[in-house]
Design a protein around this motif. Structure first.
Motif, PDB file in Angstrom:
ATOM      1  N   THR A   1       0.838  -1.200   0.000  1.00 29.02           N
ATOM      2  CA  THR A   1       0.000   0.000   0.000  1.00 29.02           C
ATOM      3  C   THR A   1       0.873   1.250   0.000  1.00 29.02           C
ATOM      4  OG1 THR A   1      -1.719  -1.189   1.210  1.00 29.02           O
ATOM      5  CG2 THR A   1      -1.851   1.219   1.214  1.00 29.02           C
ATOM      6  N   LEU A   2       1.903   1.258   0.842  1.00 32.52           N
ATOM      7  CA  LEU A   2       2.828   2.395   0.885  1.00 32.52           C
ATOM      8  C   LEU A   2       3.526   2.579  -0.453  1.00 32.52           C
ATOM      9  CD1 LEU A   2       4.379   4.617   2.399  1.00 32.52           C
ATOM     10  CD2 LEU A   2       5.993   2.840   3.119  1.00 32.52           C
ATOM     11  N   LEU A   3       4.031   1.486  -1.029  1.00 31.87           N
ATOM     12  CA  LEU A   3       4.703   1.582  -2.321  1.00 31.87           C
ATOM     13  C   LEU A   3       3.758   2.092  -3.410  1.00 31.87           C
ATOM     14  CD1 LEU A   3       6.823  -1.702  -2.297  1.00 31.87           C
ATOM     15  CD2 LEU A   3       7.651   0.644  -2.069  1.00 31.87           C
ATOM     16  N   GLY A   4       2.520   1.614  -3.398  1.00 27.13           N
ATOM     17  CA  GLY A   4       1.541   2.070  -4.388  1.00 27.13           C
ATOM     18  C   GLY A   4       1.269   3.560  -4.280  1.00 27.13           C
ATOM     19  N   VAL A   5       1.080   4.047  -3.066  1.00 26.10           N
ATOM     20  CA  VAL A   5       0.836   5.477  -2.851  1.00 26.10           C
ATOM     21  C   VAL A   5       2.040   6.293  -3.320  1.00 26.10           C
ATOM     22  CG1 VAL A   5       0.564   7.253  -1.071  1.00 26.10           C
ATOM     23  CG2 VAL A   5      -0.834   5.188  -0.981  1.00 26.10           C
ATOM     24  N   LEU A   6       3.247   5.861  -2.947  1.00 28.14           N
ATOM     25  CA  LEU A   6       4.451   6.607  -3.322  1.00 28.14           C
ATOM     26  C   LEU A   6       4.670   6.624  -4.828  1.00 28.14           C
ATOM     27  CD1 LEU A   6       6.893   5.476  -0.501  1.00 28.14           C
ATOM     28  CD2 LEU A   6       5.658   7.641  -0.693  1.00 28.14           C
ATOM     29  N   LYS A   7       4.385   5.518  -5.504  1.00 29.63           N
ATOM     30  CA  LYS A   7       4.544   5.481  -6.958  1.00 29.63           C
ATOM     31  C   LYS A   7       3.556   6.416  -7.651  1.00 29.63           C
ATOM     32  CE  LYS A   7       6.422   0.814  -7.356  1.00 29.63           C
ATOM     33  NZ  LYS A   7       6.179  -0.548  -7.866  1.00 29.63           N
ATOM     34  N   VAL A   8       2.296   6.384  -7.224  1.00 32.90           N
ATOM     35  CA  VAL A   8       1.279   7.240  -7.852  1.00 32.90           C
ATOM     36  C   VAL A   8       1.620   8.717  -7.602  1.00 32.90           C
ATOM     37  CG1 VAL A   8      -1.150   7.922  -7.779  1.00 32.90           C
ATOM     38  CG2 VAL A   8      -0.543   5.496  -7.825  1.00 32.90           C
ATOM     39  N   LEU A   9       1.983   9.069  -6.383  1.00 27.58           N
ATOM     40  CA  LEU A   9       2.361  10.452  -6.088  1.00 27.58           C
ATOM     41  C   LEU A   9       3.617  10.866  -6.857  1.00 27.58           C
ATOM     42  CD1 LEU A   9       1.698  10.678  -2.240  1.00 27.58           C
ATOM     43  CD2 LEU A   9       0.326  11.651  -4.099  1.00 27.58           C
ATOM     44  N   GLY A  10       4.565   9.939  -6.997  1.00 30.94           N
ATOM     45  CA  GLY A  10       5.777  10.225  -7.758  1.00 30.94           C
ATOM     46  C   GLY A  10       5.483  10.496  -9.223  1.00 30.94           C
ATOM     47  N   VAL A  11       4.599   9.719  -9.806  1.00 33.01           N
ATOM     48  CA  VAL A  11       4.224   9.929 -11.212  1.00 33.01           C
ATOM     49  C   VAL A  11       3.562  11.292 -11.386  1.00 33.01           C
ATOM     50  CG1 VAL A  11       2.657   9.161 -13.039  1.00 33.01           C
ATOM     51  CG2 VAL A  11       4.075   7.503 -11.833  1.00 33.01           C
ATOM     52  N   ILE A  12       2.653  11.621 -10.497  1.00 29.75           N
ATOM     53  CA  ILE A  12       1.985  12.929 -10.578  1.00 29.75           C
ATOM     54  C   ILE A  12       3.019  14.041 -10.481  1.00 29.75           C
ATOM     55  CG2 ILE A  12       0.413  14.499  -9.353  1.00 29.75           C
ATOM     56  CD1 ILE A  12      -1.206  11.935  -8.562  1.00 29.75           C
ATOM     57  N   THR A  13       3.947  13.907  -9.551  1.00 26.58           N
ATOM     58  CA  THR A  13       4.970  14.933  -9.343  1.00 26.58           C
ATOM     59  C   THR A  13       5.859  15.096 -10.566  1.00 26.58           C
ATOM     60  OG1 THR A  13       4.986  14.477  -6.976  1.00 26.58           O
ATOM     61  CG2 THR A  13       6.902  15.606  -7.872  1.00 26.58           C
ATOM     62  N   VAL A  14       6.272  13.995 -11.166  1.00 26.11           N
ATOM     63  CA  VAL A  14       7.157  14.068 -12.332  1.00 26.11           C
ATOM     64  C   VAL A  14       6.442  14.675 -13.540  1.00 26.11           C
ATOM     65  CG1 VAL A  14       8.369  12.632 -14.028  1.00 26.11           C
ATOM     66  CG2 VAL A  14       8.721  12.234 -11.594  1.00 26.11           C
ATOM     67  N   LEU A  15       5.141  14.434 -13.670  1.00 24.26           N
ATOM     68  CA  LEU A  15       4.419  14.900 -14.854  1.00 24.26           C
ATOM     69  C   LEU A  15       3.940  16.343 -14.771  1.00 24.26           C
ATOM     70  CD1 LEU A  15       2.328  11.745 -15.830  1.00 24.26           C
ATOM     71  CD2 LEU A  15       4.431  12.595 -16.875  1.00 24.26           C
ATOM     72  N   ILE A  16       3.636  16.837 -13.578  1.00 21.56           N
ATOM     73  CA  ILE A  16       3.126  18.203 -13.494  1.00 21.56           C
ATOM     74  C   ILE A  16       4.270  19.206 -13.653  1.00 21.56           C
ATOM     75  CG2 ILE A  16       1.138  17.591 -12.063  1.00 21.56           C
ATOM     76  CD1 ILE A  16       2.678  18.734  -9.646  1.00 21.56           C
ATOM     77  N   PRO A  17       3.971  20.391 -14.165  1.00 20.54           N
ATOM     78  CA  PRO A  17       5.017  21.406 -14.300  1.00 20.54           C
ATOM     79  C   PRO A  17       5.390  22.000 -12.935  1.00 20.54           C
ATOM     80  CG  PRO A  17       2.945  22.156 -15.278  1.00 20.54           C
ATOM     81  CD  PRO A  17       2.716  20.780 -14.751  1.00 20.54           C
ATOM     82  N   ARG A  18       6.530  22.627 -12.901  1.00 23.65           N
ATOM     83  CA  ARG A  18       7.085  23.309 -11.716  1.00 23.65           C
ATOM     84  C   ARG A  18       7.484  22.324 -10.624  1.00 23.65           C
ATOM     85  NH1 ARG A  18       2.796  28.037 -10.996  1.00 23.65           N
ATOM     86  NH2 ARG A  18       1.763  26.243 -10.123  1.00 23.65           N
TER      87      ARG A  18
END
Length: 130
Positions: free
Chosen positions: A52-69
């Motif tokens: 569950t922790l890994l899943g949350v971190l991966k999804v948040l990481g993807v969002i962070t890498v894709l959004i600008p700034r």
């Protein structure tokens, strides 16, 4: 940034995002089989609650890498991907899994490195002259 570098960045980033989001969502829903699934995590000797922790971190990481700034946050996301994938590779090696089991983690690790290296200037931390 040259057109070639932009293309390399976006191809590697999209493939990285797809790989991380696919495994991350599978982990959030506690998929039994597949990369990062319950069967694999327990085979590697880790508790099920870790997915569950890994899943949350991966999804948040993807969002962070894709959004600008937010370049500092992006650095942390790339570092997190690096640690998760190197940890997965080491876990497979430590349990005596065949070399072929390293491929998915190694592929995502290489994609993360390429994406990080070719990221545009507005996604990098620019240090002030000292």
């Amino acid at each position: 940034m040259t057109k070639r570098n932009k293309i390399i960045y976006w191809i590697s980033t999209i493939w990285l995002a797809l790989g991380m989001i696919a495994t991350g969502i599978g982990q959030l829903f506690k998929a039994k089989a597949g990369q990062g699934g319950v069967d694999m995590v327990t085979h590697l000797g880790y508790p099920v609650y870790l997915i569950t922790l890994l899943g949350v971190l991966k999804v948040l990481g993807v969002i962070t890498v894709l959004i600008p700034r937010f370049p500092l946050l992006k650095e942390w996301a790339y570092a997190g991907f690096f640690f998760i994938m190197t940890g997965a590779m080491f876990s497979h090696i430590a349990t005596g899994d065949p070399v072929s089991s390293l491929f998915p983690s190694l592929l995502l690790l290489v994609l993360a490195a390429i994406s990080w290296y070719f990221r545009p200037a507005d996604r990098k931390i620019i240090l002030a002259n000292q």
